[in-house]
Every structure is written in C-alpha cells, then in structure tokens.
Design an enzyme around this catalytic site. Structure first.
Site, PDB file in Angstrom:
ATOM      1  CB  ILE A   4      -0.793   0.080   1.177  1.00  0.00           C
ATOM      2  CG1 ILE A   4      -1.955   1.021   0.950  1.00  0.00           C
ATOM      3  CG2 ILE A   4      -0.343   0.233   2.502  1.00  0.00           C
ATOM      4  CD1 ILE A   4      -2.969   0.969   2.260  1.00  0.00           C
ATOM      5  CG  ASP A   5       0.968   3.820  -3.428  1.00  0.00           C
ATOM      6  OD1 ASP A   5       1.580   2.825  -3.724  1.00  0.00           O
ATOM      7  OD2 ASP A   5       0.300   4.271  -4.259  1.00  0.00           O
ATOM      8  NE  ARG A   6       6.171   8.780   3.488  1.00  0.00           N
ATOM      9  CZ  ARG A   6       7.334   9.304   3.771  1.00  0.00           C
ATOM     10  NH1 ARG A   6       8.279   9.662   2.848  1.00  0.00           N
ATOM     11  NH2 ARG A   6       7.716  10.177   4.882  1.00  0.00           N
ATOM     12  CB  THR A  30      -2.746   4.872  -0.102  1.00  0.00           C
ATOM     13  OG1 THR A  30      -2.289   5.079  -1.487  1.00  0.00           O
ATOM     14  CG2 THR A  30      -4.116   4.090   0.026  1.00  0.00           C
ATOM     15  NE  ARG A  85      -0.366   7.409  -6.431  1.00  0.00           N
ATOM     16  CZ  ARG A  85       0.812   7.659  -5.959  1.00  0.00           C
ATOM     17  NH1 ARG A  85       1.446   6.668  -5.274  1.00  0.00           N
ATOM     18  NH2 ARG A  85       1.623   8.622  -6.325  1.00  0.00           N
TER      19      ARG A  85
END
Length: 225
Positions: free
Chosen positions: A53-55, A57, A154
C-alpha cells in the site's frame, strides 16, 4: 497507537494513516517511523506485510504473524483472489460508472494487463475559481481494482483525466497547489476501505472495513458530502 481492525493468532490488520511508510526505504530517507516497527512494538510480536500500500494511501494494511500465513496470503493477493475497495476524491465530475481497461508498464518496460472499475458516489461543485472556470468540480469514487499493479488506481484515474487530489506523481499539480494553499491539505485522497479474503487457516471469509481518516473526512465536509 495504530488502529487495529482485525487481530487473531495468524493475522492482524490496521487502518494505516496517510503518510506512514510500511517499512524502511532508501527512497524515503526522511521517515523515521514505519508501520512494521510501530505494530510490532504495539502487539509485542513480529509482523510481516502480505501486500503493498502506498505511503500516501490510507486504510487497510494486512500483516501475517507466521511464515505459513504470510506465504498463503501473498499467494491470494498474487492470484487476485482478494476483493479490494478504495475511496478516492478526484478532479472533475466522473460518469456514474466506468471500467478502465488500460495496460500499465512495469519498471523494466514490460506491459501488464490492468483493469479497474469505479462507481461515482457523490459529486460537488464549489465556489472556488480554478483556471478559466468560476467554480471547481470534484467527485467521490468507490474504486475496485481487479488486478494489482503498482500505482494502478492512481495511474488509471490519471489516464481518464480525473486524477486523485494530492497525488503528486500522477495527479494535477495545479489542483494539489490549490488544496495546499487554500486548505493546507497535502494528503493524497485515496483510502483502502474494504478487504475480503478466505482465511488461510480457518477457511472462513474475512471482511474488513476501515473508517475514513481525518483529512479525508475534512475534504468531504468541504464538499458538503
């Protein structure tokens, strides 16, 4: 303290805050806190993330507490057996529903199939001039990625010209600047809201939901949603 959404002897899920790295990374030398470290200290045992999971997000992040569970859950994610839902706030008014079937390129140049579907939950038009317009338009989406490519949501929302607010890499710099200057908001408005999977040990279906975090709620209030 991290918000724990699910916890048994094999798995633990948290509601990861926006901006928190999952683990130490050379490309984010500024960070001194990581989800792995914080959760390990909080529950007193070793944890291993089973997906990415993205930083920037926020939302559900799932960890395994033993090696067998880690391997089994990673396999489920790789085979797209895990159902995922996200909420996103994007630029412009989106259609009621849309399927995005657009291949994405890996770092080595290889193209991968990528499929995302979304539904529009809310739309807003606020009295804030932007560009050549007298108002600004935004939409709240529920997004379901059928595949799990890096930055898929994204990139796909940027591809259809409805980028996520606060996405500095794939978003709209002018919109991001507007939100920073007018509302002091730099959070990327993407939230992992729901996860459903088969428990690798018990075989039962596990459904996990994550409440929205403060910055996301603040923007929803600005939109009168």
């Amino acid at each position: 303290m991290l918000e724990i959404l699910f916890h048994d002897e094999h798995l633990v899920a948290i509601n990861k805050p926006h901006g928190l790295l999952v683990h130490r990374s050379n490309i984010a030398a500024d960070a001194d806190e990581f989800a792995i470290q914080l959760l390990r200290n909080q529950i007193g045992q070793k944890v291993n993330p089973v997906h990415r999971i993205d930083r920037k997000t926020g939302g559900i992040l799932l960890f395994a507490l033993d090696k067998a569970t880690e391997i089994a859950m990673q396999q489920q994610f790789m085979e797209n057996q895990v159902k995922k839902k996200y909420w996103a706030i994007v630029r412009g008014h989106t259609p009621d529903k849309e399927d995005i079937d657009y291949p994405l390129r890996k770092e080595n140049g290889t193209l991968q199939d990528a499929f995302t579907t979304y539904s529009t939950l809310q739309r807003a038009e606020i009295n804030v001039p932007f560009g050549g317009h007298n108002t600004s338009r935004y939409s709240l989406l529920e997004v379901i990625p059928a595949t799990g490519r890096m930055h898929q949501i994204r990139k796909h929302l940027s591809h259809i010209f409805h980028p996520i607010i606060g996405d500095r890499t794939h978003g709209c710099n002018k919109q991001n600047k507007l939100f920073k200057e007018k509302w002091e908001m730099t959070t990327m408005l993407l939230h992992a809201s729901f996860l459903s999977f088969k428990h690798p040990v018990t075989g039962g279906v596990i459904n996990i939901e994550a409440p929205l975090q403060n910055e996301f709620v603040r923007v929803m209030n600005l939109m009168n949603w």
